[in-house]
Design an enzyme around this catalytic site. Structure first.
Site, mmCIF file in Angstrom:
data_model
loop_
_atom_site.group_PDB
_atom_site.id
_atom_site.type_symbol
_atom_site.label_atom_id
_atom_site.label_comp_id
_atom_site.label_asym_id
_atom_site.label_seq_id
_atom_site.Cartn_x
_atom_site.Cartn_y
_atom_site.Cartn_z
ATOM 1 N N LYS A 205 -7.916 -36.235 13.899
ATOM 2 C CA LYS A 205 -8.142 -35.983 12.490
ATOM 3 C C LYS A 205 -9.275 -36.875 12.010
ATOM 4 O O LYS A 205 -9.241 -38.088 12.223
ATOM 5 C CB LYS A 205 -6.828 -36.315 11.785
ATOM 6 C CG LYS A 205 -6.785 -35.929 10.395
ATOM 7 C CD LYS A 205 -6.640 -37.178 9.614
ATOM 8 C CE LYS A 205 -7.005 -36.873 8.230
ATOM 9 N NZ LYS A 205 -5.994 -37.244 7.302
HETATM 10 P P1 FBP Z 1 -6.450 -36.592 1.850
HETATM 11 O O1 FBP Z 1 -6.543 -35.093 2.038
HETATM 12 O O2 FBP Z 1 -5.717 -36.961 0.602
HETATM 13 O O3 FBP Z 1 -7.795 -37.243 1.994
HETATM 14 O O4 FBP Z 1 -5.492 -37.108 2.998
HETATM 15 C C1 FBP Z 1 -5.947 -37.323 4.262
HETATM 16 C C2 FBP Z 1 -5.822 -38.777 4.627
HETATM 17 O O5 FBP Z 1 -6.150 -38.992 5.966
HETATM 18 C C3 FBP Z 1 -4.463 -39.390 4.395
HETATM 19 O O6 FBP Z 1 -3.614 -39.219 5.489
HETATM 20 C C4 FBP Z 1 -4.833 -40.796 4.106
HETATM 21 O O7 FBP Z 1 -3.909 -41.449 3.307
HETATM 22 C C5 FBP Z 1 -6.108 -40.663 3.354
HETATM 23 O O8 FBP Z 1 -6.733 -39.513 3.852
HETATM 24 C C6 FBP Z 1 -6.984 -41.872 3.509
HETATM 25 O O9 FBP Z 1 -8.060 -41.725 2.664
HETATM 26 P P2 FBP Z 1 -9.120 -42.886 2.485
HETATM 27 O O10 FBP Z 1 -9.752 -43.092 3.821
HETATM 28 O O11 FBP Z 1 -10.065 -42.338 1.476
HETATM 29 O O12 FBP Z 1 -8.379 -44.095 2.032
#
Ligand code: FBP
Length: 308
Positions: A205
């Site tokens: 991911k």
């Molecule tokens: P989002 O779709 O809200 O971006 O979620 C994906 C994710 O990977 C979450 O699992 C994680 O909490 C977040 O993004 C982390 O985002 P950032 O790197 O901006 O803190």
């Protein structure tokens, strides 16, 4: 579970040599929900309460403070899986048992600290007891703690696989000498995805990359081929190719809440670049439920090739 489709059999063949329990759990993820059988995944991740805090995550849609809200959203939208930290999964895994595949997010950071690192917050045993199909870990390539994180993930992934669980790695370069622009640079995102594949991830991911190239030494490689990196689908294709020539399930995150148009344009480029799906948190649960379901429906339809 329905009969496996050719698309799912093809994906499973990428993991030949892997334990049958792991392949069975990958098949569970790939055969569930509206994407079931397509070889694609759309996942709801809800670890933002840990990563960013409760108000930043849920105040805009207070229903989302309740763990049950997220299980029901993922189930009603017909998604492939729901991913969350231990406490959140434990709050619904019994009530919703068998209704949606679960991914235990087994390490977490919070925005109160300064060190780019994550604590191990759950075990393989927890994942098995909750009935999860997979366990997930974040790595921060580039961080001053990156090597310890790799060692932790290696150990967790080995135990997970030995117990038949699939492994998801959130590859988020950050920290060390990486400035904000570099975190989503094309070369850096592709490098992070490749490291995740090398660490043994079945599902990787990443964030959709920008066209910025951060590492001076990498620039000639990107200038050589004549690819138009201004197009997101080409950048997606490069990240997918960097993940064992596309023989890993690479899915892309949704990012901070934005308008439907921006989200859907990005999802189209992800699909056209060969991405295997989306993992969309804030753009789902930070919308009122009905609007979230409408947006998730369109995201699913794009990945199914039903929307151009
Ligand atoms: P989002 O779709 O809200 O971006 O979620 C994906 C994710 O990977 C979450 O699992 C994680 O909490 C977040 O993004 C982390 O985002 P950032 O790197 O901006 O803190």
């Amino acid at each position: 579970m329905a009969h496996l489709t050719d698309a799912v059999r093809d994906v499973l063949s990428w993991y030949d040599g892997e334990r049958p329990g792991v392949k069975t759990n990958l098949a569970r993820l790939l055969m569930h929900g509206r994407l079931g059988g397509s070889g694609k995944l759309v996942i709801l991740p809800v670890d933002q309460g840990f990563e960013h805090g409760p108000a930043r995550s849920f105040a805009v849609n207070p229903d989302a403070y309740d763990p049950r809200y997220h299980f029901e959203l993922a189930i009603e939208a017909g998604l492939s899986a729901f991913a969350a930290p231990l406490g959140l999964l434990a709050a619904g895994a019994d009530r919703y048992a068998g209704e949606i595949p679960l991914i235990l997010k087994a390490n977490n950071a919070n925005s109160l600290g300064t060190i780019k690192d994550e604590a191990i917050t759950a075990t393989v045993r927890d994942a098995l007891e909750l009935g999860c199909s997979a366990i997930g870990y974040t790595i921060y390539p580039g961080s001053d703690r990156q090597y310890e994180m790799f060692e932790e993930v290696r150990a967790g992934a080995a135990e997970a696989k030995a117990n038949g669980l699939a492994v998801v790695i959130w590859a988020y370069p950050r920290g060390g000498v990486l400035g904000q622009e570099a975190e989503t640079a094309l070369d850096v995102v592709a490098y992070g995805a490749h490291i995740a594949a090398l660490l043994g991830a079945h599902i990787i991911k990443v964030k959709p990359p920008t066209s910025f190239i951060a590492e001076p030494d990498a620039k000639p490689a990107y200038q050589a081929g004549g690819t138009d990196w201004s197009e997101l689908r080409h950048r997606i294709a490069h990240v997918v190719e960097s993940s064992f020539a596309g023989r890993r399930l690479v899915i892309f995150s949704g990012g901070p809440a934005r308008g439907d148009g921006a989200v859907l344009d990005e999802v189209l480029a992800i699909r056209d670049g060969g991405g295997r799906g989306s993992i969309v948190g804030r753009n789902a649960f930070q919308r009122p439920r009905k609007e979230a379901l409408t947006l998730l429906d369109r995201i699913v339809r794009i990945h199914l090739g039903e929307e151009k």
